[in-house]
Design a protein around this motif. Structure first.
Motif, PDB file in Angstrom:
ATOM      1  N   MET A  92     -16.945  17.732  -1.636  1.00 38.21           N
ATOM      2  CA  MET A  92     -18.372  18.063  -1.532  1.00 38.21           C
ATOM      3  C   MET A  92     -18.672  19.420  -2.169  1.00 38.21           C
ATOM      4  SD  MET A  92     -19.118  16.591   2.261  1.00 38.21           S
ATOM      5  CE  MET A  92     -20.879  16.635   2.251  1.00 38.21           C
ATOM      6  N   ILE A  93     -17.753  20.368  -2.048  1.00 40.17           N
ATOM      7  CA  ILE A  93     -17.958  21.678  -2.671  1.00 40.17           C
ATOM      8  C   ILE A  93     -17.844  21.563  -4.183  1.00 40.17           C
ATOM      9  CG2 ILE A  93     -16.974  24.004  -2.911  1.00 40.17           C
ATOM     10  CD1 ILE A  93     -16.388  23.922   0.087  1.00 40.17           C
ATOM     11  N   LYS A  94     -16.909  20.722  -4.676  1.00 37.98           N
ATOM     12  CA  LYS A  94     -16.807  20.510  -6.124  1.00 37.98           C
ATOM     13  C   LYS A  94     -18.102  19.939  -6.685  1.00 37.98           C
ATOM     14  CE  LYS A  94     -11.932  19.650  -7.018  1.00 37.98           C
ATOM     15  NZ  LYS A  94     -10.966  18.607  -7.366  1.00 37.98           N
ATOM     16  N   ARG A  95     -18.664  19.019  -5.934  1.00 39.43           N
ATOM     17  CA  ARG A  95     -19.885  18.347  -6.398  1.00 39.43           C
ATOM     18  C   ARG A  95     -21.063  19.311  -6.455  1.00 39.43           C
ATOM     19  NH1 ARG A  95     -21.691  12.616  -6.210  1.00 39.43           N
ATOM     20  NH2 ARG A  95     -23.644  12.764  -7.345  1.00 39.43           N
ATOM     21  N   SER A  96     -21.169  20.182  -5.426  1.00 40.47           N
ATOM     22  CA  SER A  96     -22.267  21.150  -5.402  1.00 40.47           C
ATOM     23  C   SER A  96     -21.793  22.421  -4.710  1.00 40.47           C
ATOM     24  CB  SER A  96     -23.470  20.569  -4.660  1.00 40.47           C
ATOM     25  OG  SER A  96     -24.488  21.535  -4.548  1.00 40.47           O
ATOM     26  N   LYS A  97     -21.797  23.511  -5.456  1.00 39.07           N
ATOM     27  CA  LYS A  97     -21.371  24.806  -4.915  1.00 39.07           C
ATOM     28  C   LYS A  97     -22.294  25.281  -3.796  1.00 39.07           C
ATOM     29  CE  LYS A  97     -18.057  25.503  -7.947  1.00 39.07           C
ATOM     30  NZ  LYS A  97     -16.740  25.123  -7.610  1.00 39.07           N
ATOM     31  N   ARG A  98     -23.471  24.688  -3.684  1.00 39.20           N
ATOM     32  CA  ARG A  98     -24.399  25.080  -2.622  1.00 39.20           C
ATOM     33  C   ARG A  98     -23.832  24.746  -1.240  1.00 39.20           C
ATOM     34  NH1 ARG A  98     -29.659  22.173  -5.021  1.00 39.20           N
ATOM     35  NH2 ARG A  98     -28.060  20.634  -5.445  1.00 39.20           N
ATOM     36  N   ASN A  99     -22.855  23.823  -1.183  1.00 42.79           N
ATOM     37  CA  ASN A  99     -22.239  23.456   0.098  1.00 42.79           C
ATOM     38  C   ASN A  99     -21.377  24.570   0.678  1.00 42.79           C
ATOM     39  OD1 ASN A  99     -23.061  20.867   1.004  1.00 42.79           O
ATOM     40  ND2 ASN A  99     -22.000  19.962  -0.740  1.00 42.79           N
ATOM     41  N   ILE A 100     -21.096  25.620  -0.118  1.00 41.29           N
ATOM     42  CA  ILE A 100     -20.326  26.747   0.412  1.00 41.29           C
ATOM     43  C   ILE A 100     -21.184  27.511   1.419  1.00 41.29           C
ATOM     44  CG2 ILE A 100     -19.214  28.944  -0.160  1.00 41.29           C
ATOM     45  CD1 ILE A 100     -18.452  27.658  -2.862  1.00 41.29           C
ATOM     46  N   ARG A 101     -22.435  27.762   1.051  1.00 48.29           N
ATOM     47  CA  ARG A 101     -23.329  28.509   1.949  1.00 48.29           C
ATOM     48  C   ARG A 101     -23.963  27.623   3.015  1.00 48.29           C
ATOM     49  NH1 ARG A 101     -26.724  31.109  -2.371  1.00 48.29           N
ATOM     50  NH2 ARG A 101     -25.058  31.963  -3.620  1.00 48.29           N
ATOM     51  N   GLN A 102     -24.246  26.391   2.646  1.00 49.23           N
ATOM     52  CA  GLN A 102     -24.892  25.451   3.577  1.00 49.23           C
ATOM     53  C   GLN A 102     -24.008  24.204   3.704  1.00 49.23           C
ATOM     54  OE1 GLN A 102     -28.540  25.054   1.343  1.00 49.23           O
ATOM     55  NE2 GLN A 102     -29.637  26.343   2.818  1.00 49.23           N
ATOM     56  N   PRO A 103     -22.963  24.254   4.550  1.00 44.41           N
ATOM     57  CA  PRO A 103     -22.014  23.142   4.633  1.00 44.41           C
ATOM     58  C   PRO A 103     -22.690  21.827   5.016  1.00 44.41           C
ATOM     59  CG  PRO A 103     -21.318  24.976   6.027  1.00 44.41           C
ATOM     60  CD  PRO A 103     -22.647  25.325   5.469  1.00 44.41           C
ATOM     61  N   GLY A 104     -22.434  20.806   4.207  1.00 41.88           N
ATOM     62  CA  GLY A 104     -22.904  19.465   4.518  1.00 41.88           C
ATOM     63  C   GLY A 104     -24.347  19.172   4.194  1.00 41.88           C
ATOM     64  N   HIS A 105     -25.075  20.140   3.658  1.00 49.78           N
ATOM     65  CA  HIS A 105     -26.481  19.887   3.347  1.00 49.78           C
ATOM     66  C   HIS A 105     -26.662  19.122   2.042  1.00 49.78           C
ATOM     67  CE1 HIS A 105     -28.721  22.111   6.444  1.00 49.78           C
ATOM     68  NE2 HIS A 105     -27.633  22.873   6.495  1.00 49.78           N
ATOM     69  N   TRP A 106     -25.685  19.202   1.158  1.00 48.78           N
ATOM     70  CA  TRP A 106     -25.848  18.649  -0.181  1.00 48.78           C
ATOM     71  C   TRP A 106     -24.921  17.451  -0.383  1.00 48.78           C
ATOM     72  CZ3 TRP A 106     -30.057  20.483  -2.273  1.00 48.78           C
ATOM     73  CH2 TRP A 106     -30.511  21.731  -1.831  1.00 48.78           C
ATOM     74  N   ILE A 107     -25.440  16.276  -0.039  1.00 51.85           N
ATOM     75  CA  ILE A 107     -24.739  15.022  -0.346  1.00 51.85           C
ATOM     76  C   ILE A 107     -25.654  14.221  -1.250  1.00 51.85           C
ATOM     77  CG2 ILE A 107     -23.365  15.019   1.773  1.00 51.85           C
ATOM     78  CD1 ILE A 107     -25.243  12.938   2.928  1.00 51.85           C
ATOM     79  N   PHE A 108     -25.068  13.349  -2.036  1.00 53.98           N
ATOM     80  CA  PHE A 108     -25.820  12.661  -3.073  1.00 53.98           C
ATOM     81  C   PHE A 108     -25.616  11.151  -2.984  1.00 53.98           C
ATOM     82  CE2 PHE A 108     -24.676  16.902  -4.413  1.00 53.98           C
ATOM     83  CZ  PHE A 108     -25.898  17.418  -4.808  1.00 53.98           C
ATOM     84  N   PRO A 109     -26.627  10.364  -3.374  1.00 51.15           N
ATOM     85  CA  PRO A 109     -26.474   8.907  -3.384  1.00 51.15           C
ATOM     86  C   PRO A 109     -25.275   8.487  -4.228  1.00 51.15           C
ATOM     87  CG  PRO A 109     -28.761   9.512  -3.714  1.00 51.15           C
ATOM     88  CD  PRO A 109     -27.975  10.774  -3.769  1.00 51.15           C
TER      89      PRO A 109
END
Length: 117
Positions: A92-109
């Motif tokens: 999930m962190i590879k997919r979106s670096k934003r998951n470092i600050r907001q864990p689990g907020h950035w998942i994608f279809p």
């Protein structure tokens, strides 16, 4: 006791001293006990199976899904979303670096998530 297990330890004989033709016999017996083997109960050997970890389920994210929603569906408790996050953290962190600050907020279809048991 009249019937005993015994062996002849010594046997002697000689001419009797009372009358002619008499014979005296001396027998020394030794009592013994027969050895009876002890019976040992053997446990049947069964192959112990290791408890196998169930293979994690894989869930494909759909539009509008959240980890909160997915945890509620699989665990019956939305507060366990961190189980899914911890199992998929690196992807999930590879997919979106934003998951470092907001864990689990950035998942994608169409993203594949492992759902641990």
């Amino acid at each position: 006791k009249i019937n005993l297990n015994c062996s002849i330890d010594a046997f002697t004989h000689h001419e009797g001293q009372k009358d002619i033709g008499d014979r005296d016999f001396d027998i020394t017996l030794k009592e013994y006990k027969t050895a009876s083997p002890r019976k040992i109960k053997q446990k049947k050997k069964t192959k112990k199976k290791r408890p196998s970890k169930a293979a994690p389920k894989v869930y494909t994210v759909k539009k509008g899904d959240t980890l909160w929603h997915i945890a509620g569906r699989f665990y019956g408790n939305s507060l366990q979303w961190r189980k899914i996050w911890n199992a998929n953290k690196t992807a999930m962190i590879k997919r979106s670096k934003r998951n470092i600050r907001q864990p689990g907020h950035w998942i994608f279809p169409d993203q594949k998530l492992k759902i641990p048991q």
